[in-house]
Design a protein around this motif. Structure first.
Motif, mmCIF file in Angstrom:
data_model
loop_
_atom_site.group_PDB
_atom_site.id
_atom_site.type_symbol
_atom_site.label_atom_id
_atom_site.label_comp_id
_atom_site.label_asym_id
_atom_site.label_seq_id
_atom_site.Cartn_x
_atom_site.Cartn_y
_atom_site.Cartn_z
ATOM 1 N N ALA A 36 13.736 -111.766 -14.303
ATOM 2 C CA ALA A 36 12.497 -112.442 -13.928
ATOM 3 C C ALA A 36 12.601 -113.944 -14.125
ATOM 4 O O ALA A 36 13.239 -114.433 -15.071
ATOM 5 C CB ALA A 36 11.330 -111.899 -14.748
ATOM 6 N N ILE A 37 11.955 -114.662 -13.217
ATOM 7 C CA ILE A 37 11.732 -116.104 -13.310
ATOM 8 C C ILE A 37 10.241 -116.295 -13.560
ATOM 9 O O ILE A 37 9.417 -115.602 -12.959
ATOM 10 C CB ILE A 37 12.166 -116.806 -12.014
ATOM 11 C CG1 ILE A 37 13.673 -116.657 -11.808
ATOM 12 C CG2 ILE A 37 11.772 -118.278 -12.019
ATOM 13 C CD1 ILE A 37 14.166 -117.125 -10.446
ATOM 14 N N GLY A 38 9.887 -117.214 -14.429
ATOM 15 C CA GLY A 38 8.495 -117.407 -14.821
ATOM 16 C C GLY A 38 7.562 -117.572 -13.641
ATOM 17 O O GLY A 38 7.912 -118.169 -12.623
ATOM 18 N N GLY A 39 6.330 -117.073 -13.806
ATOM 19 C CA GLY A 39 5.352 -117.111 -12.725
ATOM 20 C C GLY A 39 4.196 -118.056 -12.973
ATOM 21 O O GLY A 39 3.144 -117.927 -12.329
ATOM 22 N N ASP A 40 4.371 -119.026 -13.870
ATOM 23 C CA ASP A 40 3.291 -119.973 -14.144
ATOM 24 C C ASP A 40 3.018 -120.842 -12.921
ATOM 25 O O ASP A 40 3.934 -121.209 -12.169
ATOM 26 C CB ASP A 40 3.649 -120.875 -15.325
ATOM 27 C CG ASP A 40 3.722 -120.101 -16.637
ATOM 28 O OD1 ASP A 40 3.165 -118.993 -16.688
ATOM 29 O OD2 ASP A 40 4.360 -120.603 -17.582
ATOM 30 N N VAL A 41 1.757 -121.187 -12.741
ATOM 31 C CA VAL A 41 1.350 -122.070 -11.648
ATOM 32 C C VAL A 41 1.585 -123.519 -12.079
ATOM 33 O O VAL A 41 1.292 -123.897 -13.208
ATOM 34 C CB VAL A 41 -0.126 -121.847 -11.290
ATOM 35 C CG1 VAL A 41 -0.580 -122.816 -10.199
ATOM 36 C CG2 VAL A 41 -0.343 -120.401 -10.846
ATOM 37 N N ASP A 42 2.137 -124.309 -11.185
ATOM 38 C CA ASP A 42 2.423 -125.717 -11.470
ATOM 39 C C ASP A 42 1.989 -126.538 -10.260
ATOM 40 O O ASP A 42 2.460 -126.300 -9.139
ATOM 41 C CB ASP A 42 3.920 -125.907 -11.739
ATOM 42 C CG ASP A 42 4.254 -127.296 -12.281
ATOM 43 O OD1 ASP A 42 3.463 -128.233 -12.048
ATOM 44 O OD2 ASP A 42 5.313 -127.436 -12.922
ATOM 45 N N ALA A 43 1.110 -127.483 -10.470
ATOM 46 C CA ALA A 43 0.637 -128.320 -9.364
ATOM 47 C C ALA A 43 1.725 -129.235 -8.836
ATOM 48 O O ALA A 43 1.648 -129.712 -7.702
ATOM 49 C CB ALA A 43 -0.565 -129.148 -9.815
ATOM 50 N N ASP A 44 2.752 -129.477 -9.639
ATOM 51 C CA ASP A 44 3.875 -130.327 -9.234
ATOM 52 C C ASP A 44 4.937 -129.435 -8.587
ATOM 53 O O ASP A 44 5.780 -128.846 -9.273
ATOM 54 C CB ASP A 44 4.439 -131.057 -10.443
ATOM 55 C CG ASP A 44 5.513 -132.088 -10.064
ATOM 56 O OD1 ASP A 44 6.091 -131.973 -8.964
ATOM 57 O OD2 ASP A 44 5.765 -133.000 -10.878
ATOM 58 N N ALA A 45 4.892 -129.307 -7.249
ATOM 59 C CA ALA A 45 5.788 -128.384 -6.545
ATOM 60 C C ALA A 45 7.251 -128.752 -6.736
ATOM 61 O O ALA A 45 8.113 -127.876 -6.887
ATOM 62 C CB ALA A 45 5.436 -128.353 -5.063
ATOM 63 N N GLN A 46 7.559 -130.042 -6.738
ATOM 64 C CA GLN A 46 8.957 -130.462 -6.896
ATOM 65 C C GLN A 46 9.486 -130.077 -8.268
ATOM 66 O O GLN A 46 10.619 -129.589 -8.397
ATOM 67 C CB GLN A 46 9.072 -131.963 -6.670
ATOM 68 C CG GLN A 46 8.886 -132.387 -5.220
ATOM 69 C CD GLN A 46 9.948 -131.790 -4.305
ATOM 70 O OE1 GLN A 46 11.137 -131.775 -4.639
ATOM 71 N NE2 GLN A 46 9.519 -131.288 -3.161
ATOM 72 N N GLN A 64 8.378 -127.697 -10.162
ATOM 73 C CA GLN A 64 8.475 -126.242 -10.210
ATOM 74 C C GLN A 64 9.732 -125.762 -9.486
ATOM 75 O O GLN A 64 10.451 -124.882 -9.987
ATOM 76 C CB GLN A 64 7.234 -125.625 -9.577
ATOM 77 C CG GLN A 64 7.162 -124.106 -9.694
ATOM 78 C CD GLN A 64 5.896 -123.554 -9.074
ATOM 79 O OE1 GLN A 64 5.579 -123.868 -7.926
ATOM 80 N NE2 GLN A 64 5.158 -122.750 -9.811
ATOM 81 N N ASP A 65 10.023 -126.330 -8.322
ATOM 82 C CA ASP A 65 11.225 -125.943 -7.580
ATOM 83 C C ASP A 65 12.482 -126.229 -8.389
ATOM 84 O O ASP A 65 13.411 -125.409 -8.429
ATOM 85 C CB ASP A 65 11.282 -126.686 -6.247
ATOM 86 C CG ASP A 65 10.300 -126.134 -5.222
ATOM 87 O OD1 ASP A 65 9.603 -125.150 -5.537
ATOM 88 O OD2 ASP A 65 10.222 -126.702 -4.113
ATOM 89 N N ALA A 66 12.542 -127.407 -9.032
ATOM 90 C CA ALA A 66 13.715 -127.769 -9.820
ATOM 91 C C ALA A 66 13.896 -126.795 -10.981
ATOM 92 O O ALA A 66 15.015 -126.313 -11.251
ATOM 93 C CB ALA A 66 13.579 -129.201 -10.332
ATOM 94 N N ARG A 67 12.807 -126.475 -11.655
ATOM 95 C CA ARG A 67 12.871 -125.572 -12.810
ATOM 96 C C ARG A 67 13.277 -124.155 -12.381
ATOM 97 O O ARG A 67 14.124 -123.514 -13.014
ATOM 98 C CB ARG A 67 11.510 -125.548 -13.500
ATOM 99 C CG ARG A 67 11.458 -124.695 -14.758
ATOM 100 C CD ARG A 67 10.110 -124.830 -15.446
ATOM 101 N NE ARG A 67 8.996 -124.363 -14.632
ATOM 102 C CZ ARG A 67 8.102 -125.166 -14.055
ATOM 103 N NH1 ARG A 67 8.199 -126.488 -14.188
ATOM 104 N NH2 ARG A 67 7.114 -124.658 -13.333
ATOM 105 N N ASP A 68 12.682 -123.666 -11.290
ATOM 106 C CA ASP A 68 12.968 -122.301 -10.858
ATOM 107 C C ASP A 68 14.373 -122.168 -10.276
ATOM 108 O O ASP A 68 15.011 -121.113 -10.424
ATOM 109 C CB ASP A 68 11.918 -121.846 -9.842
ATOM 110 C CG ASP A 68 10.557 -121.628 -10.481
ATOM 111 O OD1 ASP A 68 10.461 -121.701 -11.721
ATOM 112 O OD2 ASP A 68 9.577 -121.395 -9.740
ATOM 113 N N ALA A 69 14.871 -123.205 -9.624
ATOM 114 C CA ALA A 69 16.250 -123.170 -9.132
ATOM 115 C C ALA A 69 17.226 -123.089 -10.302
ATOM 116 O O ALA A 69 18.219 -122.340 -10.251
ATOM 117 C CB ALA A 69 16.539 -124.399 -8.272
ATOM 118 N N GLN A 70 16.950 -123.844 -11.350
ATOM 119 C CA GLN A 70 17.800 -123.773 -12.538
ATOM 120 C C GLN A 70 17.763 -122.371 -13.136
ATOM 121 O O GLN A 70 18.804 -121.803 -13.505
ATOM 122 C CB GLN A 70 17.331 -124.790 -13.584
ATOM 123 C CG GLN A 70 17.535 -126.245 -13.210
ATOM 124 C CD GLN A 70 18.985 -126.690 -13.341
ATOM 125 O OE1 GLN A 70 19.840 -125.956 -13.823
ATOM 126 N NE2 GLN A 70 19.258 -127.911 -12.883
#
Length: 711
Positions: A635-645, A647-653
């Protein structure tokens, strides 16, 4: 039992006329999609002509109609083949002979399941993605459970678009004509033998509509078609393309589905116990029901609306604005003004679809109309229920979000359709007779814990081998068609390995699905593809023709194609459809899903992968937020983040960390017999935890008990 029985019978007899007597049962099989989830259904048609079967799009009616005399005579003289046909026909006859489970819902008063698309089978191309596939699975499960139901949709003469990708990765679209007379369906006729027709007020025109019937097991699916002489060209085009890009024509489609659907069922002599509107597209049916109620009973508007509400169920499938679009009053009245006249008040008609009925400047939408006109509403996962209640709270002033009357019924998938052959054969041996009928019971899956590890692994390897063989051919053909260099085009034949970890991502290519995360860290992706323990990727998916951002996602992935090892270990398979989906969910070892939280209402592709022994690596959104238990996938975290960029950087990592440090090492950690025991134990846990919870049997029983009042 249902309107159009004699029309189906007549079509079967007509098809039999071109067949030898021994093959006559094939005609009846061809006109009942129950064959598609019978154990030997596809095998019987494939065996008739293995070369032609895929060339006719797995359409059994076309296969039998177009088959040469020599082919048919050879089959009719093959005793073993004739026995296979007779066994399959017997399965379908026995299924139709089972009694319906009747109560408040009965064959006299079935559930009318109304949806803009139905993904029943690849040979019936009136679907685009998950909404339609879910609708098809519901009809199949209703047939299996004996729940009286009819489906209502549209017969799209061009269907959804076909996809081609050019050498730069740019998507191109084209449409193919669909001739209903070549499909396994029948035009429904009235008592006088002429095609049954109803009319729908659209613009200044009374648009005539005819009705086709498709049998999905015991459940008839009625498809409305406006491509008739006498209608204007615009009216004829209204049922041409699924999700037409012209806004006013989409409104016309909604009228045909909603108004036309209610009128067609009445003309067919079907009086539903309830109407289930699957997404907002059929919501104009509320207006027709309201007009009927006021005409029948008289009385005030509010009393009539309450009577209509008592008969309507609504399922919302997405929080994404494109799935809940709104229209200005002038747009709606320009196409649907006479629909408003059905209730005698155009302003009141518009108000039904507004968030605040007292504010005429607000736009109107089909989702708001459906919510205002239903007795019960549901989202399609637990988390989506929370999101939907917050999203639609303004429609219920004075209530806190938690008090908004939207519950949830988490989606499920039809096991017999989506479980791959190797896993089905394995579980048939270990789970006992008729285990599919008990699939929603956790105890049914208990014997999975006792299946020898080597057998589970062998089933997974068999499914992967079938997929890799398919990828080698399909990817090479795709590349040759778009004019790639021969060396690049031929690379999958040698590069894709039947024993290598295979990772899949195949979704509708909306940007919130975030396929682009895989290309966000190209060096890490390339290191995985070309490392000491390499993996291979397979991608598929379509972006809507008007979605430029979605199309750009594919181009970003294609930008990596010139890097070392990519040509032979990464494939994007074009023209994603049901047939391709069946291959991919069956064979991929890991199914990746990367939606931007909280926009994944449910997602069902991962459920299908689970049934085939695939493991999930997914964002904790939609169904995976309630399925993941810490040991049945990643699983990758499902928290909502208003900063899409960010969030994308964190989830890609997170994605690449999981692949590098957990997924790849576990897959390649083998015992003395070459079996990855920890991997297989995770497959075992995934099957036992997810199989019963995310099957269509559990889902439809919830709808029946909680939403339909089936007793």
């Amino acid at each position: 039992m249902f309107a159009g029985d004699h029309d189906i019978d007549r079509a079967v007899i007509e098809l039999q006329q071109g067949l030898q007597l021994a093959l006559h049962p094939l005609a009846g099989i061809a006109y009942d999609y129950r064959w598609s989830w019978a154990a030997d259904g596809a095998g019987v048609f494939n065996a008739l002509d293995p070369q032609r079967w895929p060339r006719v799009g797995f359409n059994p009616r076309r296969l039998l109609h177009d088959a040469g005399r020599a082919t048919l005579e050879r089959a009719a003289n093959d005793a073993a083949y004739v026995q296979r046909v007779e066994r399959l026909a017997a399965v379908l006859r026995a299924d139709r002979a089972r009694p319906w489970r009747e109560g408040s819902v009965s064959t006299g008063h079935p559930i009318a399941f109304c949806c803009a698309e139905f993904g029943v089978h690849g040979s019936l191309p009136i679907y685009s993605g998950g909404l339609g596939v879910l609708a098809g699975d519901i009809l199949k499960e209703a047939s299996d459970l004996g729940l009286p139901m009819v489906g209502v949709g549209l017969m799209y003469r061009l269907g959804y678009f076909h996809q081609r990708i050019d050498v730069s990765g740019l998507q191109h679209e084209y449409w193919s004509d669909i001739d209903p007379h070549q499909l396994p369906c029948a035009l429904v006729t009235a008592a006088d033998g002429e095609p049954l027709r109803v009319t729908v007020p659209i613009g200044a025109e009374d648009v005539a509509v005819q009705v086709w019937r498709v049998d999905v097991g015991r459940v008839p699916l009625y498809l409305l078609d406006s491509d008739l002489p006498g209608n204007s060209e615009v009216a004829r085009w209204a049922t041409a393309r699924l999700y037409e890009s012209i806004r006013s024509l989409r409104l016309a489609q909604y009228a045909l589905l909603g108004i036309g659907g209610v009128r067609a069922l009445h003309a067919l002599g079907i009086e539903p116990s309830a109407y289930h509107f699957n997404e907002g597209h059929p919501a104009l049916g509320v207006v027709q029901l309201l007009a009927n109620e006021r005409s029948r009973r008289g009385g005030g508007f509010d009393e009539a609306l309450q009577a209509v509400r008592d008969r309507v169920i609504f399922t919302t499938h997405t929080p994404v604005p494109a799935g809940n679009e709104t229209y200005s009053g002038s747009e709606i009245l320009g196409m649907l003004g006479r629909v408003g006249d059905l209730i005698g008040d155009r302003e009141r008609f518009l108000a039904l679809g507004r968030i605040d009925p007292e504010r005429p400047e607000q736009p109107s939408g089909m989702s708001a109309l459906a919510l205002r006109g239903c007795r019960s509403a549901n989202a399609v996962s637990r988390r989506h229920g929370q999101v939907a209640r917050e999203m639609w709270q303004p429609l219920f002033p004075g209530r806190a979000a938690e008090g908004v009357p939207i519950t949830h019924v988490t989606n499920g998938v039809h096991v017999a359709t989506w479980m791959c052959r190797p896993m089905r054969e394995l579980l048939d041996r270990h789970l006992g007779a008729d285990w599919l009928a008990r699939a929603a019971n956790a105890s049914t899956w208990d014997p999975v814990g006792r299946i020898p590890t080597a057998e589970l692994w062998a089933a997974r390897c068999a499914a992967r081998r079938e997929l890799v063989s398919f990828i080698r051919d399909r990817a090479t053909g795709d590349r040759l068609r778009r004019g790639e260099p021969l060396e690049y085009a031929a690379a999958p034949a040698d590069g894709f390995d039947t024993e290598r970890l295979t990772i899949g991502f195949a979704r509708r290519l909306a940007t919130y699905k975030r396929l682009h995360l895989i290309a966000r860290l190209p060096q890490r992706a390339l290191a995985l593809i070309g490392g000491k323990q390499p993996l291979q990727f397979v991608f598929a998916g379509k972006a809507h023709p008007a979605d430029a951002d979605g199309k750009d996602v594919v181009r970003r992935v294609f930008a990596m194609k010139g890097a070392p090892d990519v040509a032979g270990r990464v494939a994007f398979l074009e023209d994603y459809d049901l047939s391709l989906a069946l291959q991919l969910v069956a064979g991929c070892d890991v199914w990746v899903n990367l939606p931007r939280p909280p926009l994944e209402a449910s997602g069902t592709s991962g459920m299908k992968s689970t049934l085939c022994g695939g493991l999930q690596l997914s964002v904790l959104d939609g169904w995976w937020a309630e399925a993941y238990d810490g040991g049945n996938g990643w699983a990758i975290g499902g928290d909502v983040d208003a900063d899409a960029q960010a969030q994308d950087a964190r989830d890609a990592q997170s994605l690449f960390d999981l692949l590098e440090h957990e997924v790849v090492p576990m897959f390649n950690e083998r015992d003395a017999d070459g079996v990855p025991k920890r991997w297989v134990e995770m497959i075992r846990r995934s099957l036992q935890s997810n199989g019963p919870r995310f099957c269509a049997t559990r889902m439809l029983r919830e709808y029946a008990d909680r939403m339909y009042g089936w007793s």
